[in-house]
Design a protein around this motif. Structure first.
Motif: not given
Length: 224
Positions: A113-120
């Motif tokens: 998945t993509e996005g800052e939340t998902y990377r965190f």
């Protein structure tokens, strides 16, 4: 009234299944990603051209990885719950092990998945899975050695694996400080990640051998 008949099931296949599922998931996902052209082909344990996360981030490899690793996370939690009953104690061990299992499930769920939340969440999943899982393993070895719950040779194997994981962690920190080239640093981090994953699930395989040698079983009550 029908009599209750105890049924005793062996526990050793569960930790062995953890090792098998994780190894198949990581390596099969990598092969599928190579075939689809998402990642380069190499021997990741030696060349570090790709991380486990990148190897399972795209296409069919991602679907297969999730399909196998999420049940693997459930098995992690089950094994730690059973280990607490087997050792007749170890609440902290259970908490650490279950949190490690939850982190693995989060990591597999949000991989790709993509996005800052998902990377965190992916980053959190990796760090907590390895960190808390390692501490839970140390707690089990400590309690098992005190109660003679496992053969000395099995405990020795576990200790060597734990020492190797600690050595890899230290080497990863040293490489991060000593290597200036970002590409070389990434390669070393990838190599350490593959070996750390192999050792982590290999420890569960050794636990399975120990449970098999000790004939560890769980009793179930069934109606005759």
């Amino acid at each position: 009234m029908p009599a209750a008949v105890p049924s005793r099931l062996p526990l050793w296949p569960l930790p062995l299944l953890i090792a098998l599922l994780f190894l198949v998931a990581a390596h099969a996902a990598y092969l599928l990603s190579i075939q689809a052209g998402h990642v380069p082909a190499c021997v990741p344990y030696l060349e570090g051209c790709v991380s486990i996360s990148r190897a399972a981030r795209h296409g069919d490899g991602n679907h297969l990885f999730r399909l196998l690793v999420i049940p693997c996370a459930v098995l992690h939690a089950l094994v730690w719950w059973l280990a607490r009953h087997w050792l007749r104690g170890g609440r902290l061990m259970l908490v650490l092990g279950v949190m490690s299992a939850i982190a693995l499930a989060c990591y597999a769920t949000f991989l790709g998945t993509e996005g800052e939340t998902y990377r965190f969440l992916r980053r959190y999943g990796v760090v907590v899975y390895f960190g808390f899982g390692y501490l839970a393993q140390l707690a089990l070895m400590r309690r098992a050695s005190r109660t003679d719950a496992l053969p000395t040779r099995v405990l020795t194997w576990m200790l060597w694996i734990a020492a190797a994981m600690l050595g890899l962690g230290i080497a990863n920190v040293v490489a991060g400080l000593a290597v200036a080239d970002p590409l070389a640093k990434d390669r070393w981090e990838n190599i350490f990640e593959w070996w750390l994953g192999l050792l982590m699930v290999g420890w569960y395989g050794v636990l399975g051998i120990g449970w098999w040698r000790q004939a560890v079983r769980i009793s179930l009550q069934t109606d005759a």
